[in-house]
Design an enzyme around this catalytic site. Structure first.
Site, PDB file in Angstrom:
ATOM      1  N   GLY A 323     -53.102  -9.765 -39.242  1.00  0.00           N
ATOM      2  CA  GLY A 323     -51.803  -9.107 -39.398  1.00  0.00           C
ATOM      3  C   GLY A 323     -51.089  -8.939 -38.068  1.00  0.00           C
ATOM      4  CD1 TRP A 326     -47.215 -13.237 -41.060  1.00  0.00           C
ATOM      5  CD2 TRP A 326     -46.359 -11.298 -40.379  1.00  0.00           C
ATOM      6  NE1 TRP A 326     -46.013 -13.079 -41.686  1.00  0.00           N
ATOM      7  CE2 TRP A 326     -45.449 -11.895 -41.287  1.00  0.00           C
ATOM      8  CE3 TRP A 326     -46.023 -10.064 -39.820  1.00  0.00           C
ATOM      9  CZ2 TRP A 326     -44.249 -11.295 -41.639  1.00  0.00           C
ATOM     10  CZ3 TRP A 326     -44.821  -9.468 -40.171  1.00  0.00           C
ATOM     11  CH2 TRP A 326     -43.951 -10.085 -41.077  1.00  0.00           C
ATOM     12  CG  HIS A 327     -46.397  -7.842 -36.964  1.00  0.00           C
ATOM     13  ND1 HIS A 327     -47.420  -7.643 -37.861  1.00  0.00           N
ATOM     14  CD2 HIS A 327     -45.356  -7.069 -37.407  1.00  0.00           C
ATOM     15  CE1 HIS A 327     -47.025  -6.785 -38.792  1.00  0.00           C
ATOM     16  NE2 HIS A 327     -45.786  -6.427 -38.552  1.00  0.00           N
ATOM     17  N   GLY A 328     -46.662 -11.577 -34.164  1.00  0.00           N
ATOM     18  CA  GLY A 328     -46.249 -12.259 -32.948  1.00  0.00           C
ATOM     19  C   GLY A 328     -47.372 -13.058 -32.326  1.00  0.00           C
ATOM     20  CG  PHE A 509     -41.978  -9.716 -35.955  1.00  0.00           C
ATOM     21  CD1 PHE A 509     -42.471 -10.005 -34.696  1.00  0.00           C
ATOM     22  CD2 PHE A 509     -41.537  -8.444 -36.228  1.00  0.00           C
ATOM     23  CE1 PHE A 509     -42.519  -9.021 -33.722  1.00  0.00           C
ATOM     24  CE2 PHE A 509     -41.602  -7.446 -35.257  1.00  0.00           C
ATOM     25  CZ  PHE A 509     -42.085  -7.741 -34.024  1.00  0.00           C
TER      26      PHE A 509
END
Length: 509
Positions: A323, A326-328, A509
């Site tokens: 996770g 996924w954000h960066g 994102f």
């Protein structure tokens, strides 16, 4: 084009609404959906037209993949699913993580005194994480036999629908397709306009009047090499903590409000997360649709809690690490995800050993502090800067007082304290920053949230009760003259505050 821009408010949105409802009079239900899909593709292309073919190719391949999964039987269904998922993940890996991989390899090579890889000129398409995850969920639902609607126009609209395309929420096929096919939604409804515009204005105010006014206090302290002292660090970190809160909350409200204008309800995506009493509850309140996706399609797929505590903790860590990625694409995001994974493991272990904490004050305070500490890594440009800021919160960089407090030098000297009045270098004590920060804290911790204010009119797909006591009746929105005048005044204040149009933080994102 931004929701908080004049071109969107006074050009794009009126034209799209007019076309949608005019075509709704034609008696051909696919025409309004096609118009809205084309308008959504235009909205995406306004950012970067060269990535519209990429979005269309992704939509077409995944649509055909879903149809093929539905047509296959036996092992062939799983092979098609794995192939389609691999294609999505490879697309995401190339555009989002190729540069991160090359930079990491080159950093290791430089440390070892060896040559590195040539740099890549890969530019991240906006919203790729959201439309990729939306389609991964669609493919898995096809495999599970949960998809019944396969009209291509509706699928294009489902993926590209402009209120959610850039920064979420992550949609489920079964939630949206029936609404897009409902002919009643193609006729204008005064109630939808009143509720939708009110929710939109509330989100616009969160973005323009609160989040954007907190940004100047956060930017300097997170600059590489800034070296903030204790007071600077606390103000800067708190400013970013609440800037992100109201920026993302504002976007979620604006997306729900815009969608309601078209008669479509989106899933709720934000539910006062800083009121959470533990980290698990925080993730049930923050970016709720992403949390749902990570739970349903990753954590449970890894085994969830079915194979003992050790594997449960492992699955929690893996889910949050992914996770974070996924954000960066950066080690700061990996650390941020790892911190939240560690928080969840500690919370689960604590509850297993001692049960649920019964105190009313320290669990939410501790949860908020843990979340705030993790936001430092989420925002910082590199790990070294994040460590420096985190240390500064505890006085590692010393203490300096604002120059405006030099008059206190004599009284403080009587108490044996002779501080240096070097100043808080990047904040004007007479400006709007500190009052807005105090207002933001009060609203986040004490005020009712959007679904509580609009509780009688079901703002989203689901209804979420914050608690048994929803506050005074005066805080519940009603279609009255008083509420109308209040929101009209708020909209005018937002218009005058839109002198500098800024992107939403989740757009990256």
């Amino acid at each position: 084009m931004l929701f908080n821009s004049f071109s969107f408010l006074f050009f794009y949105l009126p034209i799209v609404l007019a076309g949608y409802f005019l075509l709704g009079q034609s008696g051909r239900p696919l025409l309004p959906a096609a118009w809205l899909a084309l308008a959504s593709l235009f909205f995406y292309g306004y950012w970067e037209v060269r990535y519209v073919p990429l979005l269309l190719a992704s939509i077409t391949v995944n649509y055909l993949g879903g149809r093929l999964i539905g047509a296959c039987t036996g092992p062939a269904r799983k092979r098609v699913l794995v192939t389609a998922l691999s294609a999505n993940l490879c697309l995401l890996a190339w555009y989002k993580y190729a540069n991160f991989f090359v930079d990491s390899v080159n950093a290791l090579a430089a440390a070892a005194g060896a040559g590195g890889l040539p740099p890549l000129a890969v530019i991240l398409p906006i919203g790729i994480s959201f439309f990729t995850f939306t389609q991964i969920a669609f493919l898995v639902d096809c495999y599970r036999g949960e998809v019944r609607e396969y009209r291509f126009i509706h699928y294009v609209l489902f993926v590209s629908y402009f209120p959610h395309l850039i920064a979420g929420p992550v949609l489920h096929h079964r939630e949206m397709m029936p609404q897009f096919a409902d002919a009643a939604n193609t006729r204008p409804h005064a109630g939808n306009f009143a509720i939708g515009l009110s929710i939109f204005v509330l989100g616009l105010a969160k973005k323009v009047l609160i989040a954007d006014n907190l940004s100047p206090m956060a930017i300097p302290v997170f600059a590489a090499g800034a070296g903030p002292t204790l007071i600077e660090a606390w103000i800067g970190v708190l400013a970013y903590t609440f800037q992100l809160y109201f920026d993302f909350s504002g976007y979620c409200d604006m997306a729900i409000g815009l969608s309601r204008l078209f008669g479509v309800r989106l899933p709720l995506n934000f539910n006062s997360p800083y009121k959470a009493v533990n980290i698990a509850e925080f993730w049930r309140r923050w970016h709720m649709t992403l949390s749902r996706f990570l739970r349903d399609y990753l954590y449970i797929a890894l085994g969830g809690s079915r194979h003992g505590q050790a594997r449960r903790y492992r699955n929690l860590m893996l889910t949050m690490l992914l996770g974070g990625l996924w954000h960066g694409a950066g080690w700061t995001f990996v650390i941020w995800g790892g911190l939240h994974g560690l928080y969840l493991v500690v919370q689960q272990a604590w509850q297993q050993r001692f049960g649920v904490a019964r105190s009313r004050w320290w669990p939410p305070a501790l949860t908020f502090f843990a979340v705030m500490l993790a936001w430092i890594f989420f925002r910082a440009p590199d790990v070294a800067t994040a460590r420096d800021i985190a240390g500064a919160l505890f006085g590692a960089n010393g203490v300096s007082l604002p120059r405006g407090l030099e008059a206190l030098a004599v009284p403080l000297a009587h108490w044996g304290w002779q501080p240096a009045f070097d100043g808080v270098r990047w904040i004007e004590l007479g400006g709007p920053g500190l009052p807005v920060l105090l207002l933001a804290m009060l609203l986040a911790f004490r005020a009712p949230n959007t679904q509580e204010i609009f509780i009688h009119y079901k703002p989203g797909i689901e209804r979420i009760f914050q608690n048994a006591q929803l506050g005074r009746l005066a805080w519940h929105w009603r279609p009255t003259r008083r509420w109308s005048l209040g929101f009209a005044a708020l909209f005018v204040a937002c218009i005058f505050g839109m002198n500098r149009v800024t992107e939403f933080l989740y757009f990256q994102f």
